[in-house]
Design a protein around this motif. Structure first.
Motif, PDB file in Angstrom:
ATOM      1  N   LEU A  84      -9.340   2.542   0.646  1.00 40.76           N
ATOM      2  CA  LEU A  84      -9.038   1.603  -0.449  1.00 40.76           C
ATOM      3  C   LEU A  84     -10.690   2.330  -1.458  1.00 40.76           C
ATOM      4  CD1 LEU A  84      -6.978  -1.758  -0.056  1.00 40.76           C
ATOM      5  CD2 LEU A  84      -6.821   0.991  -0.700  1.00 40.76           C
ATOM      6  N   PHE A 128      -7.403  -2.694  -6.779  1.00 37.86           N
ATOM      7  CA  PHE A 128      -6.906  -3.123  -5.293  1.00 37.86           C
ATOM      8  C   PHE A 128      -8.180  -4.789  -4.834  1.00 37.86           C
ATOM      9  CE2 PHE A 128      -5.215   1.146  -4.693  1.00 37.86           C
ATOM     10  CZ  PHE A 128      -3.964   0.392  -3.501  1.00 37.86           C
ATOM     11  N   TYR A 133       0.690  -1.497   0.162  1.00 43.08           N
ATOM     12  CA  TYR A 133      -0.270  -0.115   0.109  1.00 43.08           C
ATOM     13  C   TYR A 133       0.679   1.353  -0.215  1.00 43.08           C
ATOM     14  CZ  TYR A 133      -2.248   4.239   2.670  1.00 43.08           C
ATOM     15  OH  TYR A 133      -2.575   5.209   3.126  1.00 43.08           O
ATOM     16  N   LEU A 170      -3.566  -7.133  -1.121  1.00 40.71           N
ATOM     17  CA  LEU A 170      -3.096  -6.525  -0.033  1.00 40.71           C
ATOM     18  C   LEU A 170      -4.383  -7.708   1.281  1.00 40.71           C
ATOM     19  CD1 LEU A 170      -3.870  -2.864   0.388  1.00 40.71           C
ATOM     20  CD2 LEU A 170      -1.625  -4.310  -0.844  1.00 40.71           C
TER      21      LEU A 170
END
Length: 208
Positions: free
Chosen positions: A175, A152, A118, A133
């Motif tokens: 996010l 993401f 990140y 992530l």
């Protein structure tokens, strides 16, 4: 800083390798570069050909107990961010090569490696194409704005208490505000990886 790395890079005379994604992988606290290689092998277990990747070993060796880490456990936010910035500078130097110029670059990290991934997007918002992530901490990232249009994938286990719930919620908020987020939570899973998560990562990658 010199990054220690294990990887698999395809080379084809006709240049077709340039169409293959390149995974840039960062393990969690107390592990090593083989952790992420096992994860990506599982994601591509049903494929005929394994993907190209560079899997990095943490900057610091953990004394006595083995494994490595990117920043000390329990350190302050400023130190965490400084350590991530140092890794970022070394990574950018490594990627500054014609061999990587046209590659789709996908970050993937677990726990500390997820937070590091990140921070790499924060520092270089246009360098990467996606970031996966897995159970990252977002301590100290409250009210942060992320100006990046990359895709993401964020995932936690519902029973993960290694990462405090406020940090998990903050990660999702940051996010989501940036847009282009795929979020997953896995019932009963702690600070770990499960088969359903592997399948979801595979689906995410296939739709990039």
């Amino acid at each position: 800083m010199r990054l220690q790395v294990n990887g698999k890079i395809s080379t084809h005379i006709d240049g077709s390798a340039n169409n293959r994604p390149l995974f840039l992988m960062f393990h969690g606290y107390g592990n090593d570069e083989n952790e992420m290689a096992r994860i990506i092998d599982a994601v591509y277990a049903v494929e005929d050909e394994k993907p190209d990747y560079l899997s990095f070993r943490g900057t610091y060796a953990r004394p006595y107990m083995g494994g490595h880490y990117w920043y000390p456990d329990g350190c302050g936010v400023d130190e965490r961010q400084r350590e991530c910035a140092s890794v970022g500078k070394a990574l950018v130097q490594l990627l500054d090569s014609a061999a990587f110029a046209d590659r789709k670059k996908i970050l993937i990290g677990f726990s500390q490696g997820g937070y590091l991934s990140y921070r790499l997007v924060q520092a270089y918002p246009n360098l990467f194409d996606a970031a996966i992530l897995l159970s990252p901490s977002f301590k100290g990232e409250e009210d942060v704005q992320l100006n990046s249009s990359i895709q993401f994938f964020l995932a936690y286990g519902s029973s993960d208490r290694t990462i405090p719930l406020p940090d998990q919620h903050n990660a999702r908020t940051v996010l989501e505000d940036a847009g282009h987020l795929t979020y997953r939570e896995y019932p009963g899973m702690g600070h770990a990886i499960c088969d359903e998560e592997i399948a979801d990562i595979r689906d995410f990658v296939n739709h990039l």
